[in-house]
Write a protein that holds these residues in place. Structure first.
Motif, mmCIF file in Angstrom:
data_model
loop_
_atom_site.group_PDB
_atom_site.id
_atom_site.type_symbol
_atom_site.label_atom_id
_atom_site.label_comp_id
_atom_site.label_asym_id
_atom_site.label_seq_id
_atom_site.Cartn_x
_atom_site.Cartn_y
_atom_site.Cartn_z
ATOM 1 N N GLY A 277 63.375 84.838 87.431
ATOM 2 C CA GLY A 277 62.309 84.544 86.489
ATOM 3 C C GLY A 277 62.763 83.586 85.403
ATOM 4 N N LYS A 278 61.801 82.976 84.744
ATOM 5 C CA LYS A 278 62.118 81.981 83.706
ATOM 6 C C LYS A 278 62.370 82.630 82.349
ATOM 7 C CE LYS A 278 59.328 78.377 85.818
ATOM 8 N NZ LYS A 278 59.944 77.901 86.852
ATOM 9 N N TRP A 279 61.807 83.816 82.135
ATOM 10 C CA TRP A 279 61.959 84.456 80.833
ATOM 11 C C TRP A 279 63.303 85.163 80.759
ATOM 12 C CZ3 TRP A 279 60.594 89.798 79.026
ATOM 13 C CH2 TRP A 279 60.648 89.886 77.642
ATOM 14 N N LYS A 280 64.194 84.674 79.897
ATOM 15 C CA LYS A 280 65.543 85.242 79.781
ATOM 16 C C LYS A 280 65.550 86.576 79.037
ATOM 17 C CE LYS A 280 67.325 81.708 81.798
ATOM 18 N NZ LYS A 280 67.621 81.774 83.182
ATOM 19 N N GLY A 281 64.468 86.869 78.297
ATOM 20 C CA GLY A 281 64.411 88.124 77.560
ATOM 21 C C GLY A 281 64.267 89.346 78.448
ATOM 22 N N MET A 282 63.910 89.147 79.717
ATOM 23 C CA MET A 282 63.743 90.276 80.634
ATOM 24 C C MET A 282 65.042 91.063 80.776
ATOM 25 S SD MET A 282 61.550 91.894 82.465
ATOM 26 C CE MET A 282 60.194 90.825 82.803
#
Length: 78
Positions: A44-49
């Motif tokens: 995924g692109k969201w690193k906060g996951m």
């Protein structure tokens, strides 16, 4: 002749109950298939996951423990 269940009959009943419980668990496991079908092989692109799950996992275990204590008291797990 003795009345009641013998040891073999009790084992069969216990194994049947475990099989029914396992079947119910497998039924809920099947609900993940649509989510897994959406996976395209890329991260995924969201690193906060990553940090979301670093926090979520221990917090949900803590909350499950608090819930168990609230429902059952300080009883042993086994």
């Amino acid at each position: 002749m003795k009345k009641g269940l013998n040891g073999n009959q009790l084992k069969i009943i216990a194994m049947s109950a475990m099989t029914i419980d396992h079947a119910a668990f497998e039924m809920f496991t099947a609900l993940t298939i649509p989510i897994l079908k959406c996976y395209n092989g890329q991260r995924g692109k969201w690193k906060g996951m990553k940090w979301f799950f670093y926090l979520y996992y221990p917090l949900h275990l803590f909350l499950c423990g608090i819930l168990r204590l609230a429902l059952h008291g300080n009883a042993g797990v086994f």
